[in-house]
Design an enzyme around this catalytic site. Structure first.
Site, PDB file in Angstrom:
ATOM      1  N   SER A  36       2.531  12.115   6.933  1.00 48.39           N
ATOM      2  CA  SER A  36       1.930  11.288   7.981  1.00 48.39           C
ATOM      3  C   SER A  36       0.647  11.963   8.461  1.00 48.39           C
ATOM      4  CB  SER A  36       2.928  11.059   9.119  1.00 48.39           C
ATOM      5  OG  SER A  36       2.419  10.127  10.046  1.00 48.39           O
ATOM      6  N   HIS A  62       1.818   7.520   5.690  1.00 47.70           N
ATOM      7  CA  HIS A  62       1.588   6.553   6.767  1.00 47.70           C
ATOM      8  C   HIS A  62       0.090   6.266   6.859  1.00 47.70           C
ATOM      9  CE1 HIS A  62       5.472   8.160   8.866  1.00 47.70           C
ATOM     10  NE2 HIS A  62       5.752   7.321   7.898  1.00 47.70           N
TER      11      HIS A  62
END
Length: 217
Positions: A36, A62
């Protein structure tokens, strides 16, 4: 030297045709990566240490859907393996990296003759779609002890429970260490629940994975 995405992909497709790439089936190693915040650079550094004839690699980073295709294309120009944005339904092949598109969860499933990618537009998990947990859960269910899980820098806890399920299914699991993380969130949560088997710096992770595969790092 032409380094455009199209040229890089043609070169890698030619290499694949000359035996680097082959469909993988039960018994083959497959690598699963989740990241992420700070992950775009971390994923790049990890893949720069991976050879062109690597096992298939599935990645959830992400990222908004408008950026994942260009992210995959950029990695394809920089890294030895072929890197593509997953479209769903691709047979997994060695030497290829599949990046989850920003609009869908990425999973692995068994096809008629090989493992294939699957995209799902089901609700977000841990507030994310794509979710690392969705990918890692499919690895635990479908690949089991032949899976290798890697959790990289990121905020929150997405991927921690999935990595634990992978480890309980017999997979080898790796976590990025705190010192090399931009945000020591996801790897920390995974380590706290016992999901991480081996902790390493970002620069060492690809070598650790290659050592596990019996290859020089």
């Amino acid at each position: 030297m032409n380094s455009s995405p199209g040229h890089a992909d043609m070169e890698k497709s030619a290499a694949a045709a000359s035996s680097v790439s082959r469909p993988v089936t039960s018994g083959s190693k497959i690598i699963f990566v989740g990241a992420s915040t700070g992950g775009t650079e971390a994923v790049k550094i990890f893949l720069l240490g991976i050879p062109p004839d690597c096992p298939p690699i599935l990645i959830v980073q992400h990222m908004p859907e408008s950026f994942t295709a260009s992210f995959a294309a950029r990695l394809n120009t920089l890294c030895a393996p072929r890197v593509i944005e997953a479209q769903g339904g691709e047979s997994l092949e060695s030497g290829t990296v599949y990046v989850a598109p920003g609009h869908s969860h990425l999973r692995i499933k068994r096809g008629a003759s090989a493992f294939v990618t699957e995209l799902l537009k089901t609700p977000p998990v841990n507030r994310h779609r794509p979710s690392v947990d969705v990918l890692f859960d499919s690895a635990a269910e479908v690949v089991g002890h032949n899976a290798i899980g890697v959790i990289l820098t990121g905020m929150g806890k997405d991927g921690a429970n999935g990595l634990l399920r992978m480890r309980k299914a017999g997979a080898h699991t790796f976590g990025q260490d705190e010192a090399s993380c931009v945000v020591y969130g996801m790897p920390r949560e995974a380590a706290l629940i016992g999901a991480v088997e081996d902790v390493a710096s970002l620069e060492a992770l690809s070598r650790r994975v290659l050592t596990l595969l019996g290859r020089p790092g």
